[in-house]
Design a protein around this motif. Sequence first.
Motif: not given
Length: 283
Positions: A242-249
Amino acid sequence: MSIKYDNTVIALEGSDYVPVLMNENVYFGGSQMWFPANHKFGTDYILHHYGCGTIACADLFLYLALQDDSQRTLLTEIALQGIDSVYYIDYMSYVRKVNDLYTKTKRWLAVLGTKLAAAINDYSEAYHIGYYAKWKLGLSYYDMYEIMEEMLDHNIPVILSIGPNTPKLWGKNGISFYQQYKKIILLESSDFQPDVNKKDTNVTESSEEIYYEPITVYAYKEVKKDINSHYVTVTGIIKDEIDSTIMLCISSWGKKYYINYEEYRNYIEENSGTYTSSLVYIK
């Protein structure tokens, strides 16, 4: 009832990473801040201020041991003591031993990426673990992402460096750490058929009714900012369609945080560099 939106998630098999038990709390890996900084010339002082690389390396060994009994060694048993979690007091003794034998954290310099890779290789050779590590230089946006994805697919944590400012090594620019929370948004849907008593009465120019589907999504709030000169361990990747983001945990200071991959790469381009802001590739 809302419908949970499924992000694309690539993550380690061990969802609790390295559980360290202290004062009835369970931590997400260890923290250099646990080491006392009372004696300026002591090893604990150096670990407290410069030990993030040693923590990342020590946690890597523990994670592999927790996932596969054949990778438990005389070293990891200092912390594990034959069980599947780690008590704080044993963890501290274990990290000191990892530092003495392998990483040898230095004042000011901490542990350089090449030294971290060498420490992992020395440990692997000593205990016949079978992994080979290399500090990668000059990684592009996509090359770095592909390596992280590959390692996580093989259940190997990723030691990632948020390097110093370059060339001004003592600069204060850095990236943000985030915490994750859930929120509900309304997503327009032509296929969604709600209860007639709950439908939206908005009407388009063509007099067609519009329906909104409640979707539960993950959102992120900033909790720390301008982090640099620090190693973290990537335990998962979340791609939000949806937000076109990549988050790293990530695991850092014994807690679970998230970093925005785009922000991290922008930091590399604008304030740091691909030689110091990189990762340890293990295969």
